[in-house]
Every structure is written in C-alpha cells, then in structure tokens.
Design an enzyme around this catalytic site. Structure first.
Site, mmCIF file in Angstrom:
data_model
loop_
_atom_site.group_PDB
_atom_site.id
_atom_site.type_symbol
_atom_site.label_atom_id
_atom_site.label_comp_id
_atom_site.label_asym_id
_atom_site.label_seq_id
_atom_site.Cartn_x
_atom_site.Cartn_y
_atom_site.Cartn_z
ATOM 1 C CD GLN A 99 5.834 -2.808 35.067
ATOM 2 O OE1 GLN A 99 5.990 -2.135 35.712
ATOM 3 N NE2 GLN A 99 4.668 -3.955 35.223
ATOM 4 C CE1 TYR A 187 0.260 4.589 33.802
ATOM 5 C CE2 TYR A 187 0.375 2.337 34.978
ATOM 6 C CZ TYR A 187 0.072 3.768 35.103
ATOM 7 O OH TYR A 187 0.133 4.195 36.251
HETATM 8 C C1 LIG Z 1 4.088 2.794 45.261
HETATM 9 C C2 LIG Z 1 3.392 1.821 44.360
HETATM 10 C C3 LIG Z 1 4.004 1.829 43.116
HETATM 11 C C4 LIG Z 1 3.525 0.986 42.062
HETATM 12 N N1 LIG Z 1 4.090 1.166 40.771
HETATM 13 C C5 LIG Z 1 3.785 -0.184 39.625
HETATM 14 C C6 LIG Z 1 4.624 0.063 38.737
HETATM 15 O O1 LIG Z 1 5.748 0.604 38.374
HETATM 16 N N2 LIG Z 1 4.345 -1.243 37.669
HETATM 17 C C7 LIG Z 1 2.950 -1.898 37.946
HETATM 18 O O2 LIG Z 1 2.819 -2.806 37.169
HETATM 19 N N3 LIG Z 1 2.504 -1.439 39.207
HETATM 20 C C8 LIG Z 1 3.042 -0.817 40.152
HETATM 21 N N4 LIG Z 1 2.106 -0.726 41.206
HETATM 22 C C9 LIG Z 1 1.100 -1.824 41.399
HETATM 23 C C10 LIG Z 1 1.915 -3.032 42.391
HETATM 24 O O3 LIG Z 1 3.094 -3.545 41.535
HETATM 25 C C11 LIG Z 1 1.042 -3.946 42.816
HETATM 26 O O4 LIG Z 1 0.570 -4.740 41.691
HETATM 27 C C12 LIG Z 1 -0.334 -3.481 43.855
HETATM 28 O O5 LIG Z 1 0.227 -2.855 44.489
HETATM 29 C C13 LIG Z 1 -0.830 -4.575 44.342
HETATM 30 O O6 LIG Z 1 -0.086 -5.295 45.296
HETATM 31 P P1 LIG Z 1 -0.054 -5.381 46.801
HETATM 32 O O7 LIG Z 1 -1.337 -5.352 47.420
HETATM 33 O O8 LIG Z 1 1.006 -6.289 47.357
HETATM 34 O O9 LIG Z 1 0.791 -3.771 46.927
HETATM 35 C C14 LIG Z 1 2.550 0.032 42.270
HETATM 36 C C15 LIG Z 1 2.081 -0.042 43.368
HETATM 37 C C16 LIG Z 1 2.531 1.001 44.652
HETATM 38 C C17 LIG Z 1 2.092 0.706 45.985
#
Ligand SMILES: Cc1cc2nc3c(=O)[nH]c(=O)nc-3n(C[C@H](O)[C@H](O)[C@H](O)COP(=O)(O)O)c2cc1C
Length: 375
Positions: A99, A187
């Site tokens: 990404q 962002y």
């Molecule tokens: C520790 C952490 C770091 C994340 N970093 C990013 C990132 O670098 N880019 C992004 O688009 N989303 C980021 N997210 C969002 C996740 O990609 C994801 O969309 C979000 O956690 C929802 O999915 P989940 O419920 O399966 O965790 C991050 C989430 C977490 C928990």
C-alpha cells in the site's frame, strides 16, 4: 471448492485464494526502512495461508509518514529490505502487495501506543525520532492534537504526484505483485476528496469533480508507471460517516472514474475524520463493498470485523465482494486461513494448505485430539 479458496486473476497475476491481510502500520521502522520486525510480522501471514499479504501504508515521501516509525519507499535504499520480505512471501506462494500512501495533515503524529511525543533524548536517537510540519489540501488541522498543515500549491502537488510515480517504480523493483493506492482514512488523497478537509477554491477544490481531480491524477500517473500486467488497487473510505461529508454515492462515482483509469479493485473501508459517528459491528463495511461493486461494476474487497470463516465465505458466495481482508483478526490468528480451511473444507486434504514443515505434524496431533467442528 469454496469461494474463499478459489484463485482470482487480475491482469497477469493470480491470487491463490480470496483471503488478504489488510495493511497494518507497525510504527517500527527507522528512516522508513523495513527490518526484521516487518519480515517476521508479514512472513507469518504467508505461513498462515493468506493468499495476499499487504504491506502497511508505505510513504511516498518522508513528510508523508503517519509517524517517524512508518515505512517509506521514497529512496532506493528502501528497496532491498522490502525485496527480502517479497522474496519470503513468494517462497510461500503468497502474493506480495504494497500500500503506497501520503498521510497529508495526519502526518508526523506520535506512536499510537505512546499517544504523545514523550521520547527521552536517548530514545529519540534509538528510534530515529523526527517531527515535521505536514502538508494538506488546506491549512486546517485534523484536530487540536495534530499540527496545522501547510496548504499545497500546484508545485507541491506535482512533486507529490511524482513521488507516487517514483515509489511505484521502486515497488516494481522490489518485486511486488500488487500495488494499492491509499485514498482512505483521512490521509492526503481522501483529504482532497472530502469537503470536510478540502476547502480549496482552485481547480482542486469545490465541486466533487474538482475534489476528485488530484487523487485521479495520481491514480492515472501511477497506472502508467506500474507495469501494465500488474494489478493496481485503491483503498477508499466509502463514506465519512459525517452528514456533510463524502458519501457512498460519491464513492460510486469515484470508483467508476478509477476504473476508467485502469484501477482493478476497490478496497472498501470508511471513516478517517474525527467527527464521524457510527457504530461498529461485525461486517459493518460489507454493504459498502457491495454498493461499489454493483454501482461501479468492478471487483471489491470487503474489510472490517470479518473474523468468522463461514460468514466470510457467505460474503464471497453472495457476490457482495470478491476478496475479504482481515486486519486485527489476522494479528490475533496469523493461521486464520488454515483454520478456515478445516472449517470450510474439512478432511485430510485440509492439512495440505499448511507449510509442509507443519501440516503433517498438526494432522498427527489432531488424530489424537480431534479438532472441534468450528475451529
Ligand atoms: C494496527 C493497525 C494498523 C493499521 N494500518 C493501516 C494501514 O497502514 N493502512 C490502512 O489502509 N489501514 C490500516 N489499518 C486498518 C486496517 O487495514 C483495517 O482496515 C481495519 O483494521 C479494519 O479491519 P479489521 O476489523 O479486520 O481489523 C490498520 C489497522 C490496525 C489495527
């Protein structure tokens, strides 16, 4: 075969299954360079059967990092440590995705587990601490905890566009199969899209068409730079969850414009601004993946509180999305995909997905203590 374990081809590349590790910042880099933490953190998802492992938001410019600990790919020295990760993912049969991102006005924040800049001088040296003034569409801070950004002029926009292009070229050198443009979560690219953060009066602000202009210019430039055989995805915040903000209807228009520019899949997230008001629940963003898939007519990825294999399979089988991404669920269980196979396709063959070093041994254990039907 279940949908979760069906391959899917985009352009010249086939994903081995439909389970993707969502990008997750680790805030563990120095000077934007990947290290052993990133290799092991990402590597274990490939060992765990995820068909696609996406590396965290990786900054196209130093000032585009969310924190000083974020990964970057703004210079050639950052290629080799990422190449090492890509090689490991490939050796396990996984697709390597990256990404690429610019954090805009949400850049230069503290590490989340600290919540504030409280590093001692010694820690600053160890962690390669840095802080800087962020850039954004308009000189409006995200909230009172963030710095007031400098509004970008046209030269600044051209430089950032070029940084995305140069980063895409480096990603190709690092061997990545899939690139994802981050235009979500408040962002930089999302800051242009949303009236919440874009208060410009030039051709990059005002109407929806004007607000989409810069993100679409970036998408077009990256598509040209990234190999024509290689899939290019975009993550969007399908809505801001704010009454006067960006809405799902806007996302359908944006996704259609991205499709015209050669984007192959929309990764459907939401939110990113403080004022947003919404309740979280399992699969809460799946309807957005379906709305964009139906409305713009291109493949989508669903993400957000997807943890149950049977429910994930239903999302895919119902045509609500083409891929499912797990974030925290993958952190909690890096072997989620192997466990899902035992649930969805039980039997002796469900052990063949495990790495050979592990599968036979786990099967022998399960012969003594049978696996519960749901696990
Ligand atoms: C520790 C952490 C770091 C994340 N970093 C990013 C990132 O670098 N880019 C992004 O688009 N989303 C980021 N997210 C969002 C996740 O990609 C994801 O969309 C979000 O956690 C929802 O999915 P989940 O419920 O399966 O965790 C991050 C989430 C977490 C928990």
């Amino acid at each position: 075969m279940t949908m979760l374990f069906s391959p899917l081809t985009f352009r010249g590349h086939t994903l081995p299954n439909r389970a993707v590790v969502s990008p997750m910042c680790q805030y563990s880099a120095r000077h934007g360079l990947a290290n052993e933490w990133h290799l092991v953190h990402l590597g274990r998802f490939a060992l765990g059967g995820f068909g696609t492992v996406m590396v965290e938001a990786t900054a196209v410019a130093p000032e585009g990092r969310i924190t000083y600990g974020c990964l970057g790919l703004w210079e050639d020295a950052q290629i080799a440590p990422l190449r090492r990760i890509v090689d490991f993912l490939h050796a396990q049969g996984a697709t390597a995705a990256l990404q690429i991102a610019h954090a805009g006005r949400k850049a230069s924040g503290p590490l989340p587990w600290r919540g504030t800049f409280n590093e001692t001088e010694a820690e600053k040296r160890t962690l390669a601490f840095e802080e800087w003034t962020p850039v954004a569409p308009s000189a409006v801070a995200h909230n009172s905890c963030y710095k007031v950004p400098r509004a970008l002029d046209e030269d600044g926009l051209a430089r950032i566009r070029q940084s995305f292009v140069a980063t895409a070229r480096r990603a190709e050198q690092a061997g990545f199969d899939v690139l994802e443009l981050h235009s979500a979560h408040g962002y930089l690219l999302h800051e242009f899209l949303s009236p919440v953060s874009n208060q410009r009066r030039d051709r990059y602000g005002g109407s929806r068409e004007n607000r989409m202009r810069f993100p679409l210019e970036v998408a077009e430039a990256v598509r040209r730079a990234w190999g024509p055989e290689k899939p290019l995805w975009a993550r969007i915040s399908t809505q801001d969850w704010i009454a006067d903000g960006w809405q799902v209807e806007d996302s359908i228009v944006y996704a259609s414009a991205l499709k015209e520019r050669g984007i192959d899949l929309i990764d459907c997230s939401s939110g990113g601004f403080d004022q947003s008001a919404h309740k979280l629940a399992a699969h809460y963003q799946v309807p957005f993946a379906k709305a964009v898939r139906d409305g713009a007519g291109l493949p989508t990825m669903a993400v957000g509180l997807i943890t149950d294999p049977k429910a994930a399979e239903r999302v895919l089988a119902a045509g609500e999305a083409d891929l499912v991404a797990l974030g925290r669920g993958a952190l909690e269980d890096p072997n989620w995909v192997h466990h899902a196979r035992h649930v969805l396709e039980p039997g002796d063959s469900s052990y063949t997905g495990w790495p050979q070093q592990m599968g036979y041994a786990i099967r022998n254990k399960d012969r003594v203590i049978p696996r519960p039907a749901s696990a």
